[in-house]
Design an enzyme around this catalytic site. Structure first.
Site, PDB file in Angstrom:
ATOM      1  N   TRP A  74      -3.197  -9.089  11.056  1.00 23.08           N
ATOM      2  CA  TRP A  74      -2.282  -8.605  10.033  1.00 23.08           C
ATOM      3  C   TRP A  74      -2.199  -7.104  10.235  1.00 23.08           C
ATOM      4  O   TRP A  74      -3.162  -6.380  10.030  1.00 23.08           O
ATOM      5  CB  TRP A  74      -2.794  -8.945   8.636  1.00 23.08           C
ATOM      6  CG  TRP A  74      -1.895  -8.528   7.523  1.00 23.08           C
ATOM      7  CD1 TRP A  74      -0.612  -8.926   7.310  1.00 23.08           C
ATOM      8  CD2 TRP A  74      -2.222  -7.611   6.461  1.00 23.08           C
ATOM      9  NE1 TRP A  74      -0.113  -8.325   6.169  1.00 23.08           N
ATOM     10  CE2 TRP A  74      -1.082  -7.514   5.634  1.00 23.08           C
ATOM     11  CE3 TRP A  74      -3.351  -6.877   6.124  1.00 23.08           C
ATOM     12  CZ2 TRP A  74      -1.050  -6.707   4.505  1.00 23.08           C
ATOM     13  CZ3 TRP A  74      -3.323  -6.079   5.002  1.00 23.08           C
ATOM     14  CH2 TRP A  74      -2.174  -6.002   4.196  1.00 23.08           C
ATOM     15  N   GLY A 101     -10.750  -4.288   9.346  1.00 29.87           N
ATOM     16  CA  GLY A 101     -11.062  -3.065   8.619  1.00 29.87           C
ATOM     17  C   GLY A 101     -10.174  -1.927   9.084  1.00 29.87           C
ATOM     18  O   GLY A 101      -9.170  -2.132   9.789  1.00 29.87           O
ATOM     19  N   LYS A 482       4.581 -13.978  -8.326  1.00 30.63           N
ATOM     20  CA  LYS A 482       4.690 -15.175  -7.496  1.00 30.63           C
ATOM     21  C   LYS A 482       6.067 -15.269  -6.858  1.00 30.63           C
ATOM     22  O   LYS A 482       6.203 -15.586  -5.675  1.00 30.63           O
ATOM     23  CB  LYS A 482       4.415 -16.428  -8.331  1.00 30.63           C
ATOM     24  CG  LYS A 482       2.955 -16.659  -8.642  1.00 30.63           C
ATOM     25  CD  LYS A 482       2.204 -17.057  -7.388  1.00 30.63           C
ATOM     26  CE  LYS A 482       0.703 -16.991  -7.615  1.00 30.63           C
ATOM     27  NZ  LYS A 482       0.171 -15.631  -7.705  1.00 30.63           N
ATOM     28  N   HIS A 501      15.055  -1.249 -24.694  1.00 34.52           N
ATOM     29  CA  HIS A 501      14.777   0.157 -24.409  1.00 34.52           C
ATOM     30  C   HIS A 501      15.117   0.503 -22.957  1.00 34.52           C
ATOM     31  O   HIS A 501      14.523   1.417 -22.389  1.00 34.52           O
ATOM     32  CB  HIS A 501      13.309   0.475 -24.709  1.00 34.52           C
ATOM     33  CG  HIS A 501      12.969   0.347 -26.156  1.00 34.52           C
ATOM     34  ND1 HIS A 501      13.335   1.291 -27.103  1.00 34.52           N
ATOM     35  CD2 HIS A 501      12.317  -0.629 -26.833  1.00 34.52           C
ATOM     36  CE1 HIS A 501      12.912   0.902 -28.293  1.00 34.52           C
ATOM     37  NE2 HIS A 501      12.288  -0.259 -28.161  1.00 34.52           N
TER      38      HIS A 501
END
Length: 603
Positions: A74, A101, A482, A501
């Site tokens: 990744w 890491g 999700k 608001h």
């Protein structure tokens, strides 16, 4: 987080490594690679893409060897590509490394290596490691076990790493600092991995490395700093198999009734209308001494902590809040000795949450863990806490673990309430409500087809609002999360009171709103919120356990009625199904959403 697998034993390593990578692919899936030692030579195969691409590469050119390492990535440093895939080797090809890491001083180390004539071939921080190990060997380190710690003295950052040396073909050196590593102790073989999923097919006897540990792994055992006896884990390969489901997300949503039953088992005290959470290691006097509760988590764990904070305030009448662990660790927090800090993490390895726990312990805070992995870093660091009993979770989007977090926090709130002013009658009512949850969730799951049709009708939306009030505000946030992470549709969550608001300016016929409408004291106000949205042409999907006026909402997703305090747990389940079906309708890979990994062990 990326996936690491290592093997040393009597079998051909490649099939073991590929099988392990396939089981870890939810941890990282933008590139993959492996390295094997055979006849004192390291051979490497790497590819951009997924594990199946690596398997195809090896089918065209097999590699042999009984010792090897593998990795599925990744990306954090460098784009997803073959040149940035692991394993990385030194210039000579003698040393190979897989690493999880972040090396924080990688730029300085790369510059120093380049100045010494080392030709770097990737954009990653990890590539410095094999070169540093090779330099230590050339400088006189007598073994790989001496060279690796010598190399790591130059490194700042986190790592879980496995190193092999062509001249030591029957061993791997493994080290951990902030990134999980587990050793599987087999019969004449050892499996090293970043997650149990890659280990349990081969053995249930495991050793979890602690931060700062470095070991040498051989087929016949472990040598090094660890003194931990192997632990038998309660998991098997079936926990990581689809079992007839179309994807792991569908499987894990469907497993929630059983997961809740496991979380409740032995923890409900019907005689005294309370709960038992023995893992907290807190007696009634200790519980009475708690003056505040703060939940710390990241992502969905943080939203579950918000549900928990609301329950603690409502039932125990003591101040409670939730905070993102990544913010808490950096704001130099004032640690209150009368506060109970709850570290929440599915994996038990979330980097920011673990760092928050360590900061609290340094400052004398009382911190407990709420994790789903026995032996995980947060569980070990806390020393006490509550195991979630969700069972292994593979899909990147967490479902059953988040539900069990909320259930666990309901039990904590009841426990804290009953040593204070929560009455026997209310305790009995809530305990009965918890007992009914598995059946109620099963009823919601039976409406899967109905929820799928509603989701398909809204698959063309480019953005959505999720709206909830008080108890349901964190449920709205989790629902929006999700949808975003698996469908890639933009979604925002707002308290119902905040719509007027500002956000109402965005409501159009093309902007659906998913509104949570529990049958509680604020029902009329929530109905008013829907009327405000409809008055501006906005489509509404109402998720409710109440009887709503006919025609109020375009679509209604119903859940069974339960105790008002527990309603958020049930109202969250249809949002999981809604997000999954909408993502499937758009052709998304719901188990492996882009840019995300299951366990975030880096910042």
């Amino acid at each position: 987080m990326c996936g690491i697998v290592g093997y040393v034993g009597s079998r051909e390593a490649a099939p073991v490594l590929l099988d392990g990578l396939a089981r870890l692919e939810y941890r990282g899936y933008d590139s993959a690679g492996l390295a094997l030692v055979h006849r004192r030579k390291v051979s490497v195969r790497r590819t951009a893409g997924r594990v199946e691409d690596l398997r195809d590469l090896l089918d065209r050119g097999p590699l042999h060897g009984r010792t090897g390492i593998a990795h599925t990535r990744w990306a954090t440093h460098g784009e997803p590509s073959e040149r940035n895939a692991h394993p990385h080797t030194d210039t000579s090809g003698r040393v190979a490394v897989v690493h999880n890491g972040i090396i924080e001083n990688a730029d300085a180390l790369r510059a120093a290596l380049t100045a010494r004539g080392v030709a770097l071939s990737s954009d990653t921080d990890s590539e410095v490691l094999p070169h540093l190990v090779a330099e230590a060997l050339q400088a006189g380190a007598g073994s790989l076990a001496e060279a690796v710690p010598a190399a790591l003295t130059h490194v700042e950052g986190t790592y879980g790493l496995v190193v092999l040396d062509a001249r030591a073909p029957e061993e791997l050196v493994v080290a951990r600092n902030g990134s999980p590593i587990v050793l599987g102790v087999g019969d004449g073989e050892m499996v090293v991995a970043s997650d149990l999923a890659a280990v349990v097919r081969h053995t249930r006897q495991v050793v979890f490395l602690d931060d700062g540990e470095l070991v040498t792994v051989r087929a016949d055992g472990i040598e090094g700093s660890t003194r931990i006896a192997p632990t038998t884990v309660d998991a098997d390969t079936g926990d990581y198999a689809l079992g007839g489901h179309p994807d792991f997300l569908a499987k894990e949503i469907a497993e929630q009734p059983d997961a809740i039953r496991r979380a409740l088992a032995g923890r409900l005290d019907t005689r005294f209308a309370t709960t038992r959470l023995g893992g907290l290691d807190l007696d009634p006097r200790d519980l009475r001494g708690v003056r505040r509760v703060l939940f710390l988590g990241c992502g969905s764990a943080y939203y579950a902590g918000e549900i928990g904070a609301g329950l603690v305030e409502e039932l125990a009448r003591i101040p409670a809040a939730a905070e993102p662990a990544g913010e808490f660790r950096y704001r130099n927090p004032v640690v209150d000795p009368e506060c109970l800090y709850v570290a929440v993490s599915q994996s038990g390895e979330t980097a920011d949450t673990l760092a928050s726990v360590q900061e609290l312990r340094r400052k004398g805070g009382r911190v407990i863990g709420a994790v789903n992995v026995i032996g995980s870093a947060i569980a070990r660091e806390c020393g006490s806490g509550v195991f979630l009993h969700s069972g292994p979770e593979v899909s990147v989007a967490s479902t059953k673990a988040v539900t069990n977090m909320a259930v666990t926090f309901a039990m904590l709130a009841i426990l804290l309430g009953r040593v204070r002013d929560l009455s026997v009658a209310d305790g009995r009512r809530l305990v009965a409500g918890l007992q009914s949850l598995p059946g109620h969730v099963a009823e919601i799951l039976e409406r899967d087809g109905e929820i799928a049709e509603v989701a398909k009708r809204h698959a063309g939306a480019s953005s959505m609002f999720f709206v909830g009030r008080t108890r349901c505000r964190p449920v709205a946030r989790e629902g929006a999360q999700k949808l975003k992470e698996i469908s890639y549709i933009h979604a925002e969550a707002y308290p119902a009171s905040e719509l007027k608001h500002g956000p109402l300016a965005l409501v159009t016929p093309d902007m659906p709103s998913v509104v949570l409408v529990p049958d509680d004291e604020l029902l009329a106000k929530n109905v008013g919120t829907i009327e405000q949205i409809r008055a501006r042409g906005g489509p509404v999907v109402a998720v409710t356990d109440a009887t709503l006026p006919g025609g109020l909402a375009d679509d209604v997703l119903r859940v069974p009625r339960t105790e008002p305090e527990l309603a958020p747990i049930l109202l969250a389940v249809p949002l999981q199904l809604f997000a999954r079906h909408l993502a499937v309708a758009l052709g998304r890979d719901v188990d492996k959403p882009r840019n995300l990994a299951k366990s975030v062990t880096v910042e």
